[in-house]
Design an enzyme around this catalytic site. Structure first.
Site, short mmCIF file in Angstrom:
data_model
loop_
_atom_site.label_atom_id
_atom_site.label_comp_id
_atom_site.label_asym_id
_atom_site.label_seq_id
_atom_site.Cartn_x
_atom_site.Cartn_y
_atom_site.Cartn_z
N LYS A 1 -8.35 -5.54 -1.63
CA LYS A 1 -8.91 -4.70 -0.88
C LYS A 1 -10.05 -6.21 0.38
O LYS A 1 -11.25 -6.68 -0.34
CB LYS A 1 -10.26 -3.77 -1.75
N LYS B 1 -5.03 -2.60 0.99
CA LYS B 1 -6.13 -2.10 1.79
C LYS B 1 -6.88 -2.73 2.27
O LYS B 1 -7.54 -3.71 1.86
CB LYS B 1 -7.16 -0.86 1.02
#
Ligand code: PBG
Length: 323
Positions: free
Chosen positions: A194, A246
């Site tokens: 992330k 992400k």
């Protein structure tokens, strides 16, 4: 012999047979926001078409998603009150836990009910963890909060916990807490890679974020490709059932790396800013909305995502059925 790759592009039927990547509704997960204390769904200005749900509208929308054939929903809570340790996250009466029980009661296991496991929506400082005396993020004290949050979410009926806080050791800590409390069937999605991304901008409005500053001491530097793979391999080692990359669209290289190396499913999160950019350009008539959405989802799948979290999940599911 003349080389003629165009032969496979002659007719729609030929192109369909030559297609390397197909996206199905069952591979899409809808992220959803539920806000404590509201009676009707409230629009989110930076994400046209996305709302903060009331408990009632959430129930209806999850049923709609299941009927559309969407594979899962990921729930985010927006509490009325926040504090330094994010007490609402572990309180059985906290909005996310209440909403999870409501949704599971409504749909059972007809769709995979997933919950965001992170403190940022519940802390008054807006960080994903608890703070040490000097204001830095206390990694290991945060793990204790995540363990309790995992147990609270599993007890509320969540099928899969989305660990999005980017603390070191979070997957192992929550796995251990679940197993020690008879929740060994609850799955863990590690938001392994992330990145500290500007594309989360609209999400901050969606969850009324209190964050001042940034998350660069725990989320990844957008410049780092190898480190994304490293984080994914660590999460797999710690027992993640699924790993995630992400954002999606600006990290397709990382996604491809992780997909090539992973022994568990790899998911991607098409985040709020990716949604907002396409919506804004389409609203101006600058791009074709439907084609852009489907192209973006196809590209994410092509790069290696088994499943994509997208705010367009329900609408895209309908389009994919028509195709
Ligand atoms: C943190 C979290 C964030 C998003 C999902 N989980 C925000 C952040 O890390 O700042 C962003 C999702 C999106 O932008 O759509 N709990």
């Amino acid at each position: 012999m003349r080389v003629r790759p165009r032969r496979l592009r002659t007719t729609p039927a030929m192109r369909a047979l030559a297609s390397e990547t197909r996206v199905a509704a069952a591979q899409l997960v809808l992220p959803m926001f539920v806000r404590e204390g509201i009676r009707e769904a409230a629009p989110i200005g930076s994400m046209p078409g996305v709302v903060q749900h009331s408990l009632d509208s959430l129930r209806r929308a999850v049923v709609e998603a299941a009927e559309a054939g969407v594979g899962g929903v990921m729930l985010f809570g927006v509490p009325e009150e926040k504090d330094a340790i994010g007490s609402g996250a572990t309180d059985p009466d906290g909005i996310l836990n209440v909403a999870t029980r409501a949704v599971v009661e409504e749909v059972g296991d007809a769709i995979v009910v997933q919950t965001d496991l992170c403190l940022d929506e519940f802390t008054d400082h807006g960080h994903c963890g608890v703070l040490a005396a000097d204001g830095s993020i206390d990694n290991d004290a945060t793990l204790e909060r995540y363990r309790d949050m995992g147990i609270a979410q599993a007890a509320s009926g969540s099928h899969l916990l989305g660990l999005s806080g980017m603390m070191d050791g979070q997957v192992a800590a929550v796995r251990d807490a679940l197993d020690a409390n008879d929740f060994d069937r609850v799955a863990i999605l590690g938001y392994a890679a992330k990145y500290a991304s500007a594309f989360y901008g609209p999400f901050r409005e969606a969850v009324d974020s209190s964050l001042v500053g940034d998350r660069r001491s725990y989320q990844l530097d957008p410049a780092n490709r190898r480190e994304g793979l490293r984080e994914a391999l660590l999460d797999i080692d710690e027992g993640a059932d699924v790993v995630m990359v992400k954002p999606a669209g600006t990290y397709l290289d990382v996604l491809a790396d992780v997909a090539a190396a992973s022994t568990v499913p790899v998911w991607a999160y098409q985040v709020s800013g990716e949604y907002a950019m396409i919506e804004a350009a389409a609203a101006n008539g600058w791009i074709d909305r439907r084609r852009s959405v489907l192209e973006s989802l196809t590209s994410i799948a092509r790069a290696g995502a088994d499943v994509t979290l997208t705010y367009w999940a329900v609408e895209a599911a309908e389009w994919l059925r028509e195709r």
